[in-house]
Write a protein that holds these residues in place. Structure first.
Motif, mmCIF file in Angstrom:
data_model
loop_
_atom_site.group_PDB
_atom_site.id
_atom_site.type_symbol
_atom_site.label_atom_id
_atom_site.label_comp_id
_atom_site.label_asym_id
_atom_site.label_seq_id
_atom_site.Cartn_x
_atom_site.Cartn_y
_atom_site.Cartn_z
ATOM 1 N N SER A 76 0.840 -1.191 0.000
ATOM 2 C CA SER A 76 0.000 0.000 0.000
ATOM 3 C C SER A 76 0.886 1.257 0.000
ATOM 4 N N ARG A 77 2.005 1.164 0.696
ATOM 5 C CA ARG A 77 2.946 2.284 0.698
ATOM 6 C C ARG A 77 3.487 2.546 -0.711
ATOM 7 N N TYR A 111 0.856 4.154 -2.815
ATOM 8 C CA TYR A 111 0.632 5.519 -2.336
ATOM 9 C C TYR A 111 1.725 6.453 -2.848
ATOM 10 N N ASN A 156 -4.400 5.350 -6.335
ATOM 11 C CA ASN A 156 -5.455 5.217 -5.339
ATOM 12 C C ASN A 156 -6.059 3.814 -5.403
#
Lengths: 294, 294, 294, 294
Positions: free
Chosen positions: D31-32, D35, D40
């Motif tokens: 997810s990092r 990001y 998104n």
């Protein structure tokens, strides 16, 4: 569809089940016979396996005044008619409750479900006894006033156990044996004696996952649907005539324990239906199959 | 269960449908009648709404030598018998195909499904025409040699369109009208003329979500299961006798478009079943309900 | 899918539920937070209602050494993080059993089913009490050592009954109220107090057959499928967020009593699932809908 | 659940699929990473086979400005991250349609269904060709402008046919092979080449009725439910990872032809779902099972 009638109506109700090679005139003969005896047909189902030279099955529900008193006479009269047509047949009365024995080992879900249905009047039967190779289930049974027989069944005591079983069933005049997750082998004597009168629940969608640990097998095969099967018991394990099956959708998140838990709900409903249909004389067997007039 | 027979057998096959107040002796009378005419009953289904003073329904499939030649004679003879018993009845023959019209607007899934089933022999009918208020569907229809009638239907042309519809149906002797997602109001004249012979598919599990945009309604209500309903068309929108329904599980991840897409598969199967059962004369209507002898 | 773990594992297990307007970085933030605390994510589910400006839901199961001791500290720390992101959230632990009250009137099937599941460990909850407006159900409850409160509820005693209910629930610190066929109106005070924590079983496939006697309504409409719906209770009767629904096929042979009997099996399974999912914190409510991360 | 987005949105949409031994920090890392690249997450699904030492699966849908231009760059960057974590992974874009070949023999129902879904936009794929060992199916295919290759396959021509198949698939850059009732053995070369990219529909509820004539087997066993199974093709016939299954209830009145007819509807829906899920990269394989993130 199992229809329940109130007690009063029931005493005048009868059922006639017929099975024979198909030939013209059978329906006429049967309906004429009942008409002549003043019986009113309230439901009738028929099935022919094949229009050409097939086998014919029929189930009739009828009402007849004073049936209880005249039942033996009616049976005798129909016997004569049947003989002329070489019809296999039997008559029964809903007012005459079948006597049922439940065998169970260590999983209580099917037993508990049957007991509850019996308590609220969903099972038109007397539960003559519960038999188990373990003492664990007694707490569910004894409070209801139903005899609980703990008959241990090890390699050493198997023969003894089998004789005890047969003795119990005979003493109590049991009509139907329900194996509600009874995890012991049933001896040939008992299979023969209760041919088409002993129902087992197998915890898989037969013929998939025959044998032991079906939920583990299902998990390992990665199926997307699990199931349960109620069938009459025959010599060949898990090969008897299937009465009812049902399924439940599962997915990759389900471990073996999840399958077991979800399967319990499928098993107890499938078994309950099969037992209800049997008690209502809605199941006829031919070869290794069933005709279910529900 | 819809059973298909080959052409040769079919020419000797007949169906008899009966509906009347229940009274003793009907089954005897009917089976005796057929027996006397040399007809062999190959399937028979009966239903009584209530053992006491209920209504009786019966559907018989029979085989009779030379049926095609003797059909009118058989009908006449049964008419006399029926009159004595005040029986409503009709006879039909699978060899005599029903003529079917399909009405459709802009959603092709039900139409395409019916056309495919017709092509592979699953629908025992002639498709006399497809009628639409849009030109879009012609591409699915004309290549199959089926007449396609584009009858626009606006506020101004409604009356004209209705007359055109009735004219087309009459000219082609249409027995069954199938509304395969036809999004126009059906006028009373046509409803009356095709009473119990016009089938609509509604894209919800009736009586839930009557009216427009049922999938949007379902989405907004947050149901966990969607459905579809095939019913005979009556004056009251979405209130006619239900022939068949089915459902599909959905969840929070489904948007309206997902419901529509999943619903398409439910709709076309439900409609196809209802049409097949109707074509096999397996549906009887009483009041606002159906008896389906499948 | 509800996964059960053994007691030992459970003491280290936590759940985090999140609900907020969707925006980039939430998943990163949450997963980073848990990682920094040494928590291992063992399951994670997410849902966004709409990629553009929608609402975001997340449920995380994690394991963390010494969780019981550090839980308050963890909550406090996450609260600070959540505030920065305007996240609605709650944390829970499976080892911390919810306290549940069951309300019932005269139909025992849902109650009996929940009690059985509780006895065999399928419900991760303490049953704090059973409340009824009738004395009849006590026999199922008291033998299990569960307090049974008979609170009559007539027109005259309604207000008194309501106060008694609230008092009982408060005294026993009840987290979840299950209306297992409780046929009385729930007062606004209680609805508010148990918002999204009171589950009702309605014996129809909502929104079909809202209100009284749904099986009679279903029979009269002639539907081919019946159902049951478990939902959170709101002010508007039968209009609350739906948690689970299921259905069963019926046909013209089913009378109202048959529908009731078959419906019982649907009802108790649907209610049991909804209760299990709630107990596992798998249900999130938004507006009048639910997200179920099963 | 397969969600369809419009073309415009799609060009910015990507999918990331991950599979690796479970260890802390993976979700945070992924997810990092997304990001940091300004992507998104619009949907994310995860599954761990076992909290202790299990395998971890993840599927992420994301939106990122200018994705088409930066896709190669993004892949390269994630490759470096993945290597550090020993993650198996792949990225894909819905805007980049998969190329699909359909193999069929003499039963058209699955083929016709897929073609219809493709025409109305339900299949996010290009159909590169239809291949058959018979000429019969050409009429369904050619009018749509899809190449139809009739490659006869007898004992004598088998080798030749296999080479022709591989040549055709290679020439057209086929990503997915769908065996839509293709009744020929698939050679090892092709199985290997299309590992987890070749889907077969088997006309039974596997593992029941492996092999030839499953409907006949089902009829003879007297099952009360039939089914169909879509699975990836492996060396062992009918033993590959199951993607989807579904069932339909049958009864004693159904002959083999009825089972076949009813089965067609199950088969085509099951196959269509499996193909849709595969096209949306929702299926991950591990061992002989699938994780389906629908």
């Amino acid at each position: 569809m199992t229809h329940l009638s109130s007690g009063n109506e029931q005493s005048n109700e009868g059922r006639l089940l017929i099975s024979c090679p198909d030939r013209p005139g059978i329906v006429t003969t049967v309906s004429r016979f009942l008409y002549d005896w003043g019986a009113n047909i309230i439901r009738s189902d028929q099935h022919t396996t094949d229009p050409e030279g097939g086998h014919f099955f029929m189930r009739v529900e009828f009402q007849m005044d004073d049936l209880d008193r005249r039942f033996a006479e009616l049976e005798e009269a129909f016997g004569e008619t049947a003989e002329r047509f070489r019809i296999s047949w039997r008559m029964s009365r809903p007012s005459h409750k079948k006597r049922m024995a439940i065998f169970v080992s260590k999983e209580e879900h099917c037993l508990v479900d049957l007991l509850w249905r019996w308590q609220i009047g969903e099972l038109n039967a007397d539960i003559a006894m519960v038999v188990s190779n373990h003492p664990d289930m007694e707490k569910w049974v004894s409070p209801l006033g139903i005899p609980y027989h703990h008959v241990p069944c090890t390699r050493e005591t198997r023969l003894e156990a089998e004789q005890r079983h047969l003795q119990l069933l005979e003493e109590e005049g049991v009509d139907l044996v329900v194996l509600a997750r009874y995890m012991q082998i049933i001896p040939s004597t008992m299979v023969e004696q209760y041919q088409n009168r002993m129902i087992n629940i197998h915890h898989s969608f037969l013929p998939a996952f025959i044998g032991a640990n079906p939920y583990k097998q299902a998990y390992e095969r990665g199926v997307k649907i699990i199931g349960a099967t109620a069938h009459y018991v025959t010599e060949d394990l898990d090969e008897g005539p299937i009465i009812e099956q049902n399924v439940e959708r599962v997915d990759h998140r389900c471990g073996v324990e999840d399958l077991k838990r979800m399967g319990r709900d499928v098993e107890r409903l499938v078994l309950a239906r099969a037992v209800q249909w049997h008690l209502h004389d809605e199941v006829l067997v031919y070869g290794n199959k069933t005709v279910v007039f529900r």
